[in-house]
Write a protein that holds these residues in place. Structure first.
Motif, PDB file in Angstrom:
ATOM      1  N   GLY A 134       0.821  -1.206   0.000  1.00 48.17           N
ATOM      2  CA  GLY A 134       0.000   0.000   0.000  1.00 48.17           C
ATOM      3  C   GLY A 134       0.857   1.258   0.000  1.00 48.17           C
ATOM      4  O   GLY A 134       0.596   2.203  -0.756  1.00 48.17           O
ATOM      5  N   LEU A 135       1.887   1.268   0.823  1.00 46.89           N
ATOM      6  CA  LEU A 135       2.798   2.416   0.865  1.00 46.89           C
ATOM      7  C   LEU A 135       3.560   2.555  -0.447  1.00 46.89           C
ATOM      8  O   LEU A 135       3.832   3.669  -0.919  1.00 46.89           O
ATOM      9  CB  LEU A 135       3.779   2.255   2.029  1.00 46.89           C
ATOM     10  CG  LEU A 135       3.160   2.278   3.428  1.00 46.89           C
ATOM     11  CD1 LEU A 135       4.213   1.937   4.485  1.00 46.89           C
ATOM     12  CD2 LEU A 135       2.543   3.645   3.730  1.00 46.89           C
ATOM     13  N   TYR A 136       3.887   1.414  -1.039  1.00 45.97           N
ATOM     14  CA  TYR A 136       4.606   1.397  -2.316  1.00 45.97           C
ATOM     15  C   TYR A 136       3.758   2.003  -3.426  1.00 45.97           C
ATOM     16  O   TYR A 136       4.234   2.786  -4.248  1.00 45.97           O
ATOM     17  CB  TYR A 136       4.970  -0.055  -2.626  1.00 45.97           C
ATOM     18  CG  TYR A 136       5.920  -0.269  -3.779  1.00 45.97           C
ATOM     19  CD1 TYR A 136       7.047   0.508  -3.952  1.00 45.97           C
ATOM     20  CD2 TYR A 136       5.703  -1.310  -4.681  1.00 45.97           C
ATOM     21  CE1 TYR A 136       7.932   0.277  -5.000  1.00 45.97           C
ATOM     22  CE2 TYR A 136       6.578  -1.556  -5.726  1.00 45.97           C
ATOM     23  CZ  TYR A 136       7.696  -0.759  -5.881  1.00 45.97           C
ATOM     24  OH  TYR A 136       8.577  -0.982  -6.916  1.00 45.97           O
ATOM     25  N   LEU A 137       2.472   1.635  -3.448  1.00 45.71           N
ATOM     26  CA  LEU A 137       1.569   2.166  -4.462  1.00 45.71           C
ATOM     27  C   LEU A 137       1.401   3.675  -4.322  1.00 45.71           C
ATOM     28  O   LEU A 137       1.253   4.395  -5.313  1.00 45.71           O
ATOM     29  CB  LEU A 137       0.201   1.480  -4.363  1.00 45.71           C
ATOM     30  CG  LEU A 137       0.157  -0.013  -4.692  1.00 45.71           C
ATOM     31  CD1 LEU A 137      -1.231  -0.567  -4.439  1.00 45.71           C
ATOM     32  CD2 LEU A 137       0.578  -0.270  -6.126  1.00 45.71           C
ATOM     33  N   MET A 138       1.438   4.151  -3.077  1.00 41.79           N
ATOM     34  CA  MET A 138       1.310   5.589  -2.829  1.00 41.79           C
ATOM     35  C   MET A 138       2.629   6.325  -3.030  1.00 41.79           C
ATOM     36  O   MET A 138       2.694   7.534  -2.902  1.00 41.79           O
ATOM     37  CB  MET A 138       0.793   5.828  -1.415  1.00 41.79           C
ATOM     38  CG  MET A 138      -0.627   5.374  -1.187  1.00 41.79           C
ATOM     39  SD  MET A 138      -1.256   5.840   0.445  1.00 41.79           S
ATOM     40  CE  MET A 138      -0.357   4.679   1.493  1.00 41.79           C
ATOM     41  N   ASN A 139       3.675   5.548  -3.310  1.00 43.96           N
ATOM     42  CA  ASN A 139       5.013   6.119  -3.450  1.00 43.96           C
ATOM     43  C   ASN A 139       5.474   6.781  -2.155  1.00 43.96           C
ATOM     44  O   ASN A 139       6.260   7.731  -2.169  1.00 43.96           O
ATOM     45  CB  ASN A 139       5.077   7.127  -4.602  1.00 43.96           C
ATOM     46  CG  ASN A 139       6.473   7.240  -5.187  1.00 43.96           C
ATOM     47  OD1 ASN A 139       7.286   6.332  -5.065  1.00 43.96           O
ATOM     48  ND2 ASN A 139       6.769   8.372  -5.808  1.00 43.96           N
ATOM     49  N   ALA A 140       4.964   6.247  -1.015  1.00 41.64           N
ATOM     50  CA  ALA A 140       5.340   6.779   0.291  1.00 41.64           C
ATOM     51  C   ALA A 140       6.544   6.052   0.870  1.00 41.64           C
ATOM     52  O   ALA A 140       7.261   6.595   1.710  1.00 41.64           O
ATOM     53  CB  ALA A 140       4.155   6.661   1.265  1.00 41.64           C
ATOM     54  N   TRP A 141       6.759   4.823   0.430  1.00 43.97           N
ATOM     55  CA  TRP A 141       7.900   4.028   0.900  1.00 43.97           C
ATOM     56  C   TRP A 141       8.224   2.986  -0.154  1.00 43.97           C
ATOM     57  O   TRP A 141       7.344   2.285  -0.619  1.00 43.97           O
ATOM     58  CB  TRP A 141       7.570   3.342   2.227  1.00 43.97           C
ATOM     59  CG  TRP A 141       8.731   2.589   2.806  1.00 43.97           C
ATOM     60  CD1 TRP A 141       9.917   3.095   3.229  1.00 43.97           C
ATOM     61  CD2 TRP A 141       8.785   1.175   3.066  1.00 43.97           C
ATOM     62  NE1 TRP A 141      10.723   2.104   3.731  1.00 43.97           N
ATOM     63  CE2 TRP A 141      10.057   0.912   3.637  1.00 43.97           C
ATOM     64  CE3 TRP A 141       7.895   0.111   2.870  1.00 43.97           C
ATOM     65  CZ2 TRP A 141      10.454  -0.376   3.999  1.00 43.97           C
ATOM     66  CZ3 TRP A 141       8.286  -1.154   3.243  1.00 43.97           C
ATOM     67  CH2 TRP A 141       9.554  -1.393   3.805  1.00 43.97           C
ATOM     68  N   ARG A 142       9.484   2.907  -0.533  1.00 39.52           N
ATOM     69  CA  ARG A 142       9.890   2.054  -1.649  1.00 39.52           C
ATOM     70  C   ARG A 142      10.608   0.791  -1.184  1.00 39.52           C
ATOM     71  O   ARG A 142      11.455   0.259  -1.891  1.00 39.52           O
ATOM     72  CB  ARG A 142      10.809   2.845  -2.576  1.00 39.52           C
ATOM     73  CG  ARG A 142      10.211   4.118  -3.120  1.00 39.52           C
ATOM     74  CD  ARG A 142       9.236   3.862  -4.221  1.00 39.52           C
ATOM     75  NE  ARG A 142       9.868   3.290  -5.396  1.00 39.52           N
ATOM     76  CZ  ARG A 142       9.206   2.896  -6.468  1.00 39.52           C
ATOM     77  NH1 ARG A 142       7.886   2.980  -6.503  1.00 39.52           N
ATOM     78  NH2 ARG A 142       9.846   2.396  -7.509  1.00 39.52           N
TER      79      ARG A 142
END
Length: 254
Positions: free
Chosen positions: A112-120
């Protein structure tokens, strides 16, 4: 395993497929498709092209490619589910079952964070997957251009092993499915979830890609996937236990 248990996996695939349109431009490779028959004048199309604005008009080739891709997901799911299911009788795995459950839901939060580009963070897993991909990638050249549906299917089956954090998150869930059949079913549901986006990409290409770049849409999809992970962790911690929560959890609560 029933349809209700597969529904959230499908939804995660559907929401996560925005990753293919907006966040995988440097990974996904354009696949040229030549006319199926010599002498037949047809405009060459591209399947899953992230750069081209050429209009896609060959649905059969796009479907064949995606059928191959999903077949690889199912194979990986069967391997993951069979590996864990076959070892389930071992005391070591029984003791680790809850840990795997936590891991699977933590992976959903990471996705979920990856999709939001909040954490890679999932990009690290993708780098690890490139070790295998470097061996597969040269083989794909044998089937390019994919001038027959069979070649398109084979090319899709090979591309199904492209390093992808989203797929790895789904495979972590398949580990807890209990059997090879259940693991394959879970990855089928996941693959079908990605199908609408990837078929649309094959037909609309850059036009759809541009729309999928919207930050608000990526955040909405990321929050949806993250929510599945949070609910799963809440169940693992004993904070959320109603049976209806099975509809919102990707992993079986043991």
């Amino acid at each position: 395993m029933n349809g209700a248990q597969l529904l959230p996996v499908f939804v995660v695939g559907l929401a996560g497929s925005i990753h293919c349109a907006g966040m995988c431009g440097g990974i996904v490779t354009a696949i040229a498709v030549a006319p199926a028959h010599a002498g037949v004048h047809r405009t060459p199309v591209r399947i899953l092209s992230m750069d081209s604005g050429v209009r896609r008009n060959d649905v059969g080739y796009v479907v064949a490619y995606n059928a191959g891709r999903i077949s690889s997901y199912m194979m990986a799911g069967a391997l993951a589910g069979g590996l864990a299911g076959g070892a389930r009788s071992m005391a070591t795995l029984a003791g680790m079952q809850l840990n795997f459950y936590w891991l699977a839901n933590a992976m959903l939060i990471a996705l979920g964070l990856y999709l939001m580009n909040a954490w890679r963070g999932l990009a690290v897993l993708e780098q690890g997957g490139r070790v295998i991909w470097r061996r597969i990638a040269p083989i794909t050249k044998t089937f390019m251009p994919a001038d027959t549906p069979r070649k398109a299917f084979t090319l899709g089956a090979l591309w199904g092993w492209l390093p992808c954090g989203m797929v790895y998150s789904a495979l972590t869930t398949a580990l807890l499915s209990g059997s090879a059949l259940n693991g394959a079913a879970m990855m089928l549901a996941f693959g079908l979830g990605t199908l609408p986006m990837l078929i649309s990409l094959g037909l609309l290409g850059a036009h759809l890609q541009q729309a999928m770049r919207r930050r608000s849409l990526r955040i909405a999809c990321g929050l949806l996937v993250l929510g599945f992970g949070v609910i799963g962790l809440a169940r693992a911690a004993g904070g959320v236990t109603p049976d209806w929560m099975d509809m919102l959890c990707l992993t079986p609560h043991q």
